[in-house]
Design a protein around this motif. Sequence first.
Motif, PDB file in Angstrom:
ATOM      1  N   HIS A 154      -9.713   1.658  -0.614  1.00  0.00           N
ATOM      2  CA  HIS A 154      -8.984   0.531  -0.674  1.00  0.00           C
ATOM      3  C   HIS A 154      -9.704  -1.158  -1.554  1.00  0.00           C
ATOM      4  CE1 HIS A 154      -9.668   1.534   3.679  1.00  0.00           C
ATOM      5  NE2 HIS A 154      -9.075   2.615   3.141  1.00  0.00           N
ATOM      6  N   GLY A 155     -10.454  -0.659  -1.977  1.00  0.00           N
ATOM      7  CA  GLY A 155     -10.550  -1.603  -3.390  1.00  0.00           C
ATOM      8  C   GLY A 155      -9.419  -1.592  -4.796  1.00  0.00           C
ATOM      9  N   LEU A 156      -8.823  -0.487  -4.644  1.00  0.00           N
ATOM     10  CA  LEU A 156      -8.460   0.040  -5.726  1.00  0.00           C
ATOM     11  C   LEU A 156      -7.291  -0.536  -5.151  1.00  0.00           C
ATOM     12  CD1 LEU A 156      -8.330   1.508  -8.508  1.00  0.00           C
ATOM     13  CD2 LEU A 156      -8.255   3.921  -7.590  1.00  0.00           C
ATOM     14  N   THR A 157      -7.135   0.004  -3.955  1.00  0.00           N
ATOM     15  CA  THR A 157      -5.295  -0.359  -3.889  1.00  0.00           C
ATOM     16  C   THR A 157      -5.284  -2.196  -3.957  1.00  0.00           C
ATOM     17  OG1 THR A 157      -5.514   1.216  -2.318  1.00  0.00           O
ATOM     18  CG2 THR A 157      -4.129  -0.647  -1.650  1.00  0.00           C
ATOM     19  N   ARG A 158      -5.990  -3.164  -3.363  1.00  0.00           N
ATOM     20  CA  ARG A 158      -5.876  -4.284  -3.155  1.00  0.00           C
ATOM     21  C   ARG A 158      -5.886  -4.416  -4.518  1.00  0.00           C
ATOM     22  NH1 ARG A 158      -8.268  -4.807   2.229  1.00  0.00           N
ATOM     23  NH2 ARG A 158      -6.552  -4.546   3.422  1.00  0.00           N
ATOM     24  N   SER A 159      -6.752  -4.416  -5.575  1.00  0.00           N
ATOM     25  CA  SER A 159      -7.073  -4.840  -6.627  1.00  0.00           C
ATOM     26  C   SER A 159      -5.503  -4.673  -7.549  1.00  0.00           C
ATOM     27  CB  SER A 159      -8.479  -4.241  -7.872  1.00  0.00           C
ATOM     28  OG  SER A 159      -9.092  -5.105  -7.137  1.00  0.00           O
ATOM     29  N   GLY A 165       1.274  -6.204  -9.465  1.00  0.00           N
ATOM     30  CA  GLY A 165       2.343  -6.838  -8.546  1.00  0.00           C
ATOM     31  C   GLY A 165       3.698  -7.604  -8.934  1.00  0.00           C
ATOM     32  N   ASP A 166       2.190  -8.040 -10.413  1.00  0.00           N
ATOM     33  CA  ASP A 166       4.397  -9.142 -10.632  1.00  0.00           C
ATOM     34  C   ASP A 166       4.919  -8.690 -11.354  1.00  0.00           C
ATOM     35  OD1 ASP A 166       2.140  -8.077 -12.351  1.00  0.00           O
ATOM     36  OD2 ASP A 166       1.952 -10.881 -13.224  1.00  0.00           O
ATOM     37  N   ARG A 167       4.378  -7.411 -12.107  1.00  0.00           N
ATOM     38  CA  ARG A 167       5.209  -6.469 -12.971  1.00  0.00           C
ATOM     39  C   ARG A 167       6.198  -5.171 -12.132  1.00  0.00           C
ATOM     40  NH1 ARG A 167       1.046  -4.074 -17.271  1.00  0.00           N
ATOM     41  NH2 ARG A 167      -0.126  -6.316 -17.583  1.00  0.00           N
ATOM     42  N   GLY A 168       6.463  -5.212 -10.583  1.00  0.00           N
ATOM     43  CA  GLY A 168       7.342  -4.939 -10.174  1.00  0.00           C
ATOM     44  C   GLY A 168       6.421  -3.759  -9.448  1.00  0.00           C
ATOM     45  N   VAL A 171       1.368  -1.159  -4.400  1.00  0.00           N
ATOM     46  CA  VAL A 171       0.272  -0.027  -4.484  1.00  0.00           C
ATOM     47  C   VAL A 171      -0.344  -0.673  -3.275  1.00  0.00           C
ATOM     48  CG1 VAL A 171      -1.934   0.109  -4.964  1.00  0.00           C
ATOM     49  CG2 VAL A 171      -0.121  -0.822  -6.375  1.00  0.00           C
ATOM     50  N   ASN A 172      -0.610   0.759  -2.104  1.00  0.00           N
ATOM     51  CA  ASN A 172      -1.119   0.542  -1.254  1.00  0.00           C
ATOM     52  C   ASN A 172      -1.542   2.078  -0.464  1.00  0.00           C
ATOM     53  OD1 ASN A 172       0.238  -1.833   0.388  1.00  0.00           O
ATOM     54  ND2 ASN A 172       2.646  -0.909  -0.537  1.00  0.00           N
ATOM     55  N   ALA A 173      -2.223   1.947   0.100  1.00  0.00           N
ATOM     56  CA  ALA A 173      -3.010   3.045   1.288  1.00  0.00           C
ATOM     57  C   ALA A 173      -2.039   3.055   2.414  1.00  0.00           C
ATOM     58  CB  ALA A 173      -4.041   2.439   1.330  1.00  0.00           C
ATOM     59  N   VAL A 174      -2.438   4.407   2.868  1.00  0.00           N
ATOM     60  CA  VAL A 174      -2.383   4.916   3.747  1.00  0.00           C
ATOM     61  C   VAL A 174      -4.045   5.896   4.817  1.00  0.00           C
ATOM     62  CG1 VAL A 174      -0.851   6.659   6.035  1.00  0.00           C
ATOM     63  CG2 VAL A 174       0.328   5.954   4.017  1.00  0.00           C
ATOM     64  N   ILE A 229       6.178  -4.764   1.555  1.00  0.00           N
ATOM     65  CA  ILE A 229       4.519  -3.855   2.249  1.00  0.00           C
ATOM     66  C   ILE A 229       3.565  -4.034   0.651  1.00  0.00           C
ATOM     67  CG2 ILE A 229       2.871  -2.434   3.194  1.00  0.00           C
ATOM     68  CD1 ILE A 229       4.948  -2.106   5.329  1.00  0.00           C
ATOM     69  N   GLN A 230       2.777  -4.679   0.372  1.00  0.00           N
ATOM     70  CA  GLN A 230       1.858  -4.458  -0.501  1.00  0.00           C
ATOM     71  C   GLN A 230      -0.082  -5.373  -0.533  1.00  0.00           C
ATOM     72  OE1 GLN A 230       1.620  -3.880  -4.141  1.00  0.00           O
ATOM     73  NE2 GLN A 230       2.473  -5.906  -5.258  1.00  0.00           N
ATOM     74  N   GLY A 231      -0.506  -4.229  -1.019  1.00  0.00           N
ATOM     75  CA  GLY A 231      -1.895  -4.048  -0.865  1.00  0.00           C
ATOM     76  C   GLY A 231      -2.517  -4.289   0.479  1.00  0.00           C
ATOM     77  N   GLU A 232      -1.427  -2.945   1.300  1.00  0.00           N
ATOM     78  CA  GLU A 232      -2.040  -3.190   2.315  1.00  0.00           C
ATOM     79  C   GLU A 232      -2.615  -1.954   2.659  1.00  0.00           C
ATOM     80  OE1 GLU A 232      -1.982  -5.020   5.307  1.00  0.00           O
ATOM     81  OE2 GLU A 232      -1.221  -6.348   4.707  1.00  0.00           O
ATOM     82  N   ILE A 233      -4.011  -1.587   3.699  1.00  0.00           N
ATOM     83  CA  ILE A 233      -4.439  -0.451   3.955  1.00  0.00           C
ATOM     84  C   ILE A 233      -3.734   0.026   5.895  1.00  0.00           C
ATOM     85  CG2 ILE A 233      -6.428   1.061   4.663  1.00  0.00           C
ATOM     86  CD1 ILE A 233      -6.407  -0.535   1.874  1.00  0.00           C
ATOM     87  N   VAL A 234      -2.693   0.968   5.395  1.00  0.00           N
ATOM     88  CA  VAL A 234      -1.702   1.115   6.903  1.00  0.00           C
ATOM     89  C   VAL A 234      -2.373   2.741   7.515  1.00  0.00           C
ATOM     90  CG1 VAL A 234       0.351   1.793   7.753  1.00  0.00           C
ATOM     91  CG2 VAL A 234       0.766   0.709   5.928  1.00  0.00           C
ATOM     92  N   ASN A 235      -3.070   2.159   9.024  1.00  0.00           N
ATOM     93  CA  ASN A 235      -3.668   3.497   9.685  1.00  0.00           C
ATOM     94  C   ASN A 235      -3.115   4.026  10.603  1.00  0.00           C
ATOM     95  OD1 ASN A 235      -6.528   2.634   9.210  1.00  0.00           O
ATOM     96  ND2 ASN A 235      -5.988   0.745  10.955  1.00  0.00           N
ATOM     97  N   VAL A 236      -3.167   5.069  10.781  1.00  0.00           N
ATOM     98  CA  VAL A 236      -2.302   6.239  11.137  1.00  0.00           C
ATOM     99  C   VAL A 236      -3.599   6.775  11.745  1.00  0.00           C
ATOM    100  CG1 VAL A 236      -0.562   8.252  10.946  1.00  0.00           C
ATOM    101  CG2 VAL A 236      -0.898   6.444   9.127  1.00  0.00           C
ATOM    102  N   ASN A 237      -3.883   6.487  12.624  1.00  0.00           N
ATOM    103  CA  ASN A 237      -5.051   6.941  13.929  1.00  0.00           C
ATOM    104  C   ASN A 237      -5.142   6.945  15.378  1.00  0.00           C
ATOM    105  OD1 ASN A 237      -5.695   4.051  14.312  1.00  0.00           O
ATOM    106  ND2 ASN A 237      -7.543   3.956  12.610  1.00  0.00           N
ATOM    107  N   GLY A 238      -3.504   6.710  15.537  1.00  0.00           N
ATOM    108  CA  GLY A 238      -3.478   6.903  17.391  1.00  0.00           C
ATOM    109  C   GLY A 238      -4.193   5.679  18.038  1.00  0.00           C
TER     110      GLY A 238
END
Length: 243
Positions: A154-159, A165-168, A171-174, A229-238
């Motif tokens: 999660h830290g890696l995703t956001r960092s 991000g400014d280079r296009g 980065v996200n996590a599921v 969607i940028q720098g997000e941790i997307v939950n898939v846990n019902g």
Amino acid sequence: MSVLITGASRGIGRSIALALADDHDIAVNYRSSKDAAEEVVEAVKQKGRNAIAVKADVRDPEAVESMIATVIEAFGELNAVVNNAGTVEPALATEIGDEQWNRVLETNLTGAFYVTRTAIPHLEPDGDVVFISSIGGTGGTVDASYAASKAGLHGLTRSLAREYGDRGLQVNAVAPGPVETDMNSTIVEYLESVAFRGHENIGTHLPEYACQPEDVAHTVGYLLKNEYIQGEIVNVNGGMQFQ
Ligand code: NAP
């Protein structure tokens, strides 16, 4: 469009490969399951896309460099990386051995870092990186090495979203809850063996069926299509846990 999926020989990675094959050529990374990886390649080709199997242990930076070079050579471009390869060696913090701890961290976190840092210079403008994390990354589990490795993602995703991000780069996590794969049976056995009830925190509103690899795969497909969607941790846990 082409995508590299690590640990795509089985389970969730395999499903991601098949879901993304609707509009991507697919590089199927594996560590040891060669036949299974070749089967995924054939299934992707059946869908009319190009596919290759690439062996590399993500813990080995030289093998990772060689894997990325092979993918670029095969497809001529790389548009996205899905860091899915993962392992679990469940144990309580006071009982886990140093080697076990290091293997989990090296595979789930450092390996994903090696793959991503090597891929970034090759990712086309508007490239994507997706990390497959876990519900344990935010909520913790009774398996500290696994939870710590996923929290690190999660830290890696956001960092990385901030750094590139400014280079296009997007980065996200599921972060899935329990998904029916080989890995999940290992976790369930462990939870039973240490007499923890693994599903104590399940809400009453969970879907009728256990989460399937496809539920995660389609979320990855959505992230690759969505530009916003940028720098997000997307939950898939019902609904087991909210952020
Ligand atoms: P799985 O069925 O055990 O498959 C693991 C995959 O990772 C295999 O393709 C394996 O390759 C590959 N792999 C393992 N170590 C590797 C290494 N060092 N280098 C390269 N590849 C390696 O696992 P899964 O359940 O599909 O899990 C996939 C991802 O989802 C993992 O990151 C996991 O933490 C995450 N996740 C799973 C669940 C769940 O309940 N299953 C829940 C949340 C998150 P080989 O076949 O060649 O060994």
